[in-house]
Design a protein around this motif. Structure first.
Motif, PDB file in Angstrom:
ATOM      1  N   VAL A 216      30.093  63.943  44.504  1.00  0.00           N
ATOM      2  CA  VAL A 216      28.722  63.504  44.288  1.00  0.00           C
ATOM      3  C   VAL A 216      28.485  62.106  44.846  1.00  0.00           C
ATOM      4  O   VAL A 216      29.406  61.292  44.972  1.00  0.00           O
ATOM      5  CB  VAL A 216      28.349  63.503  42.780  1.00  0.00           C
ATOM      6  CG1 VAL A 216      28.396  64.904  42.204  1.00  0.00           C
ATOM      7  CG2 VAL A 216      29.236  62.555  41.989  1.00  0.00           C
TER       8      VAL A 216
ATOM      9  N   GLU B 224      33.508  68.211  41.275  1.00  0.00           N
ATOM     10  CA  GLU B 224      32.428  68.194  42.265  1.00  0.00           C
ATOM     11  C   GLU B 224      32.338  66.827  42.928  1.00  0.00           C
ATOM     12  O   GLU B 224      32.595  65.793  42.314  1.00  0.00           O
ATOM     13  CB  GLU B 224      31.091  68.546  41.605  1.00  0.00           C
ATOM     14  CG  GLU B 224      31.008  70.002  41.186  1.00  0.00           C
ATOM     15  CD  GLU B 224      29.676  70.364  40.562  1.00  0.00           C
ATOM     16  OE1 GLU B 224      29.214  71.500  40.799  1.00  0.00           O
ATOM     17  OE2 GLU B 224      29.096  69.532  39.833  1.00  0.00           O
TER      18      GLU B 224
ATOM     19  N   PHE C  44      26.413  69.017  36.345  1.00  0.00           N
ATOM     20  CA  PHE C  44      27.605  68.674  37.117  1.00  0.00           C
ATOM     21  C   PHE C  44      28.865  69.106  36.390  1.00  0.00           C
ATOM     22  O   PHE C  44      28.902  69.189  35.160  1.00  0.00           O
ATOM     23  CB  PHE C  44      27.624  67.160  37.398  1.00  0.00           C
ATOM     24  CG  PHE C  44      26.442  66.689  38.193  1.00  0.00           C
ATOM     25  CD1 PHE C  44      26.406  66.842  39.567  1.00  0.00           C
ATOM     26  CD2 PHE C  44      25.336  66.138  37.552  1.00  0.00           C
ATOM     27  CE1 PHE C  44      25.297  66.439  40.299  1.00  0.00           C
ATOM     28  CE2 PHE C  44      24.233  65.722  38.274  1.00  0.00           C
ATOM     29  CZ  PHE C  44      24.216  65.882  39.658  1.00  0.00           C
TER      30      PHE C  44
ATOM     31  N   LYS D  52      24.833  66.163  44.294  1.00  0.00           N
ATOM     32  CA  LYS D  52      25.957  66.916  44.860  1.00  0.00           C
ATOM     33  C   LYS D  52      25.934  66.827  46.382  1.00  0.00           C
ATOM     34  O   LYS D  52      24.875  66.926  47.012  1.00  0.00           O
ATOM     35  CB  LYS D  52      25.875  68.383  44.430  1.00  0.00           C
ATOM     36  CG  LYS D  52      26.110  68.621  42.954  1.00  0.00           C
ATOM     37  CD  LYS D  52      25.951  70.094  42.608  1.00  0.00           C
ATOM     38  CE  LYS D  52      26.010  70.318  41.100  1.00  0.00           C
ATOM     39  NZ  LYS D  52      25.784  71.741  40.743  1.00  0.00           N
TER      40      LYS D  52
END
Length: 444
Positions: free
Chosen positions: A122, A120, A116, A193
């Protein structure tokens, strides 16, 4: 559990100092997060029975090199959070941050995180798994051997379950995600994700209640042609009905006493049948509904309510007098109602001991019973594509979206079953949260 019984266990917890300093050699991550010296955040803190408040507190930062820190975009109030709200679970301390259903944007990344990157979006599994122990390798992430330092749970259950965010010191004492920011230990094993193009509220419940609903149908081995009865028409019960329909159950029957919840389920899931046990006893109603079935009873019975909903005077009195910790009313109804050779699945939370358990009927009817906290990570590869394709639509349970500052109102609405409340999502003020219109009914 009653208040006095919880207080007694809490006293024991306090003497053992369990789950507050993260120094247990059995616990892989540190429990208590490091904090920024000068950066604050808002978080929902438990301060006593039916008492929760949004307060400012230091913002968490990277504590172990396998951590990430999220800026929370959406977080939800779970039905099991109500056990804490009512102080029915031991191990709560004033100031504990609640919440185990949350997602967000990665703000900080530890040096040893491999999968990760900062920025991002998530999801985070409610069960904290190490990813490396025997249980994690075999798909039992919620039974991880390394993330819960509670000696009290070990004494009560023989072994510990995994750690859980914001769910008392019995499950580790980790800070929860009903906050602007949250630290996620062991990120590579616990984050997912979010694909581009999927709104937060479409995927949020992959953190807990959709995998829990699926887990209920897995443990009940629901398959084509089954008749499935589900105790509890809250978010998990409704989504268990959704999953059972997807798995081609022939009939799905939801059982509750709150009429608006049953009507919501019927609106969102065409074909679902309902029983309001205020109007007719559950066992009688099921016998009548299944009178023309080959086995005159459901193939599968799912418990999606939990331990503190006593239905009889007997169990109400015994829990009050501390003669038992949990009510067995619904469990006994399932044993009596299920067909011979049938399957019983328990995903509603139970904490301790039950009196008057109908073990005779359970044995003589050749029933199978399974239960357990959900290994969320196990089900992500199956469920994410089903949500992405629209085959499963977990957002059908959302009725209220509130700012984090109104969390106390959300708990009151959910617990007291006011204003048609079924599921509350909280959006922290520090975020640009994704919103969406009310859900349309699921299509089979």
């Amino acid at each position: 559990m009653t208040g006095r019984m919880v207080e007694a266990i809490d006293t024991y917890l306090g003497k053992m100092n369990v789950g507050v300093d993260g120094t247990s050699p059995e616990c892989l991550p540190n429990v208590a997060p490091k904090t920024h010296p000068d950066q604050m955040m808002k978080a929902l803190q438990w301060t006593g029975k039916k008492s929760v408040h949004v307060k400012e507190m230091p913002r968490p930062t990277i504590t172990d090199p396998t951590d990430v820190v999220l800026r929370v975009t959406n977080t939800a109030i779970c039905g099991s959070d109500l056990h804490l709200y009512l102080r029915s679970m031991p191990g709560m301390k004033s100031g504990d941050v609640l919440g185990h259903e949350f997602m967000g944007i990665i703000e900080e990344v530890g040096d040893q995180v491999k999968n990760f990157r900062r920025g991002e979006r998530v999801l985070v599994a409610f069960d904290i798994a190490c990813g490396g122990c025997w249980f994690c390798h075999h798909g039992y992430h919620s039974s991880c051997d390394r993330t819960n330092p509670s000696k009290v749970m070990e004494a009560m259950y023989g072994q510990t379950t995994s750690g859980v965010y914001g769910y008392s010191h019995l499950t580790g004492g980790y800070q929860g995600g009903q906050a602007d920011f949250v630290r996620v230990p062991l990120a590579d094993a616990n984050c997912l994700k979010v694909p581009e193009g999927m709104a937060d509220l479409d995927v949020l419940f992959l953190t807990d209640i959709l995998p829990t609903a699926w887990h209920a149908t897995e443990m009940g081995e629901v398959h084509e042609g089954d008749v499935v009865a589900i105790w509890g028409a809250g978010p998990v019960g409704i989504l268990a009905a959704h999953c059972a329909q997807y798995r081609k159950a022939r009939r799905v029957i939801l059982i509750d006493e709150v009429e608006y919840r049953l009507k919501h389920a019927q609106k969102m899931l065409p074909g679902v049948e309902v029983i309001n046990f205020k109007e007719k006893a559950t066992t009688t109603a099921l016998r009548e509904l299944c009178s023309n079935e080959p086995y005159r009873a459901p193939d599968v019975c799912i418990e999606a309510a939990g331990f503190h909903y006593a239905k009889s005077w007997l169990h109400s009195i015994e829990t009050t007098l501390q003669l038992e910790t949990d009510s067995g009313d619904m469990l006994n109804e399932m044993i009596v109602s299920c067909r011979k050779g049938g399957r019983i699945s328990i995903v509603g939370v139970y904490a301790g001991y039950v009196n008057h358990f109908n073990i005779g009927a359970f044995m003589e009817k050749q029933l199978t019973m399974r239960g357990g906290q959900t290994p969320v990570q196990r089900y992500w590869p199956t469920l994410l594509p089903l949500v992405q394709s629209g085959a499963l639509k977990p957002s059908i349970v959302i009725t209220h979206v509130l700012p984090l500052e109104q969390a106390a109102k959300g708990y009151e609405l959910f617990n007291d079953k006011k204003d048609g409340c079924i599921k509350v999502v909280l959006q922290p003020g520090a975020t640009e949260a994704v919103t969406m219109p009310p859900a349309a009914p699921a299509t089979s």
